[in-house]
Write a protein that holds these residues in place. Sequence first.
Motif, PDB file in Angstrom:
ATOM      1  N   TYR A  32       1.914  43.044  -4.493  1.00  0.00           N
ATOM      2  CA  TYR A  32       1.250  44.065  -5.297  1.00  0.00           C
ATOM      3  C   TYR A  32       0.265  43.353  -6.202  1.00  0.00           C
ATOM      4  N   TYR A  36      -6.509  44.629 -14.283  1.00  0.00           N
ATOM      5  CA  TYR A  36      -6.484  45.254 -15.597  1.00  0.00           C
ATOM      6  C   TYR A  36      -7.809  45.017 -16.310  1.00  0.00           C
ATOM      7  N   LEU A  46      -4.519  49.441 -16.695  1.00  0.00           N
ATOM      8  CA  LEU A  46      -4.680  49.355 -15.240  1.00  0.00           C
ATOM      9  C   LEU A  46      -6.016  49.943 -14.815  1.00  0.00           C
ATOM     10  N   ARG A  51      -2.127  46.947  -2.279  1.00  0.00           N
ATOM     11  CA  ARG A  51      -1.029  46.256  -1.590  1.00  0.00           C
ATOM     12  C   ARG A  51      -1.626  45.542  -0.380  1.00  0.00           C
ATOM     13  N   GLY A  97      10.441  41.537  -8.234  1.00  0.00           N
ATOM     14  CA  GLY A  97      10.464  42.885  -8.785  1.00  0.00           C
ATOM     15  C   GLY A  97       9.818  43.071 -10.128  1.00  0.00           C
ATOM     16  N   ASN A  98      10.278  42.368 -11.103  1.00  0.00           N
ATOM     17  CA  ASN A  98       9.925  42.771 -12.452  1.00  0.00           C
ATOM     18  C   ASN A  98       8.869  41.915 -13.130  1.00  0.00           C
ATOM     19  N   GLN A  99       8.491  40.830 -12.522  1.00  0.00           N
ATOM     20  CA  GLN A  99       7.576  39.933 -13.197  1.00  0.00           C
ATOM     21  C   GLN A  99       6.174  40.031 -12.618  1.00  0.00           C
ATOM     22  N   PHE A 100       5.227  40.284 -13.519  1.00  0.00           N
ATOM     23  CA  PHE A 100       3.824  40.186 -13.177  1.00  0.00           C
ATOM     24  C   PHE A 100       3.324  38.808 -13.573  1.00  0.00           C
TER      25      PHE A 100
ATOM     26  N   TYR B  31      11.741  50.298 -17.874  1.00  0.00           N
ATOM     27  CA  TYR B  31      11.411  48.888 -17.995  1.00  0.00           C
ATOM     28  C   TYR B  31      10.505  48.642 -19.195  1.00  0.00           C
ATOM     29  N   TYR B  33       8.588  45.200 -21.506  1.00  0.00           N
ATOM     30  CA  TYR B  33       8.189  43.800 -21.377  1.00  0.00           C
ATOM     31  C   TYR B  33       7.543  43.313 -22.675  1.00  0.00           C
ATOM     32  N   LEU B  45       4.594  36.352 -19.523  1.00  0.00           N
ATOM     33  CA  LEU B  45       5.771  37.157 -19.808  1.00  0.00           C
ATOM     34  C   LEU B  45       6.801  36.355 -20.591  1.00  0.00           C
ATOM     35  N   TYR B  48      11.868  40.472 -20.650  1.00  0.00           N
ATOM     36  CA  TYR B  48      11.725  41.848 -20.213  1.00  0.00           C
ATOM     37  C   TYR B  48      13.101  42.514 -20.160  1.00  0.00           C
ATOM     38  N   VAL B  50      15.210  45.812 -18.041  1.00  0.00           N
ATOM     39  CA  VAL B  50      15.171  46.831 -16.986  1.00  0.00           C
ATOM     40  C   VAL B  50      15.977  48.063 -17.365  1.00  0.00           C
ATOM     41  N   LYS B  57      14.987  36.753 -19.105  1.00  0.00           N
ATOM     42  CA  LYS B  57      13.940  35.814 -19.475  1.00  0.00           C
ATOM     43  C   LYS B  57      12.759  35.919 -18.534  1.00  0.00           C
ATOM     44  N   GLY B  58      11.583  35.748 -19.122  1.00  0.00           N
ATOM     45  CA  GLY B  58      10.377  35.694 -18.321  1.00  0.00           C
ATOM     46  C   GLY B  58       9.900  34.272 -18.160  1.00  0.00           C
ATOM     47  N   PHE B  98       7.773  50.172 -10.382  1.00  0.00           N
ATOM     48  CA  PHE B  98       6.475  50.340 -11.027  1.00  0.00           C
ATOM     49  C   PHE B  98       5.360  50.454 -10.017  1.00  0.00           C
ATOM     50  N   ARG B  99       5.710  50.366  -8.779  1.00  0.00           N
ATOM     51  CA  ARG B  99       4.693  50.494  -7.745  1.00  0.00           C
ATOM     52  C   ARG B  99       4.991  51.776  -6.960  1.00  0.00           C
ATOM     53  N   THR B 106       1.896  51.826 -13.130  1.00  0.00           N
ATOM     54  CA  THR B 106       2.145  50.421 -13.403  1.00  0.00           C
ATOM     55  C   THR B 106       2.490  50.263 -14.866  1.00  0.00           C
ATOM     56  N   GLN B 107       2.312  49.099 -15.393  1.00  0.00           N
ATOM     57  CA  GLN B 107       2.692  48.857 -16.775  1.00  0.00           C
ATOM     58  C   GLN B 107       1.671  49.444 -17.744  1.00  0.00           C
TER      59      GLN B 107
END
Lengths: 112, 118
Positions: A32, A36, A46, A51, A97-100, B31, B33, B45, B48, B50, B57-58, B98-99, B106-107
């Motif tokens: 993904y 931004y 955003l 994708r 999953g959760n980290q950009f 979620y 962050y 990051l 974060y 969930v 931890k990021g 988030f997708r 998204t965020q």
Amino acid sequence: QQQVKQSPQSLIVQKGGISIINCAYENTAFDYFPWYQQFPGKGPALLIAIRPDVSEKKEGRFTISFNKSAKQFSLHIMDSQPGDSATYFCAASGDTGNQFYFGTGTSLTVIP
Amino acid sequence: NAGVTQTPKFRVLKTGQSMTLLCAQDMNHEYMYWYRQDPGMGLRLIHYSVGEGTTAKGEVPDGYNVSRLKKQNFLLGLESAAPSQTSVYFCASSHPPFRLADNQETQYFGPGTRLLVL
């Protein structure tokens, strides 16, 4: 180690021109890729996202081009306007999953 | 609908002092962050969450702690501030996943907190 490499650091474009910002990544688990836009004193927002199952996505004057084999993607801003002057960040995330992971940003200035 | 809000907007600390940054969101996002933004480094990051009561931890968690006691709030703490923590801190929130189908979910980011540690 920068997970997503972004270039150029800064860009100056004439009004009506095309702005191109490039990003590259190494982690093939990324699936993904959002872009931004950030104005001074504001948080990022955003702009457009893609994708890897498509090679291009267009929304108005903004287009993402994606090259999965080269692990590169780029943002094209057509007919650039002074109001587009901002900092642009590419990002990537994957099955963790959760980290950009963000690029280092490109400061775009559109000259009238 | 205020979106994501952050307090304070700006703070100056002396080395060794502690402080807590507050993030609040009214979008019922699961979620949340915390990022830091430094020149030439992009956004990184820190921690974060969930969901309420969970944290993780990021990329750059050292020197920071977080808590998510309520779904709408995410706190970032600096126990003993250091000059290296001078930065702009952004909070963000999102739905899981988030997708969504059209990639448009998204965020959502807050306006940022500018922190200067002397």
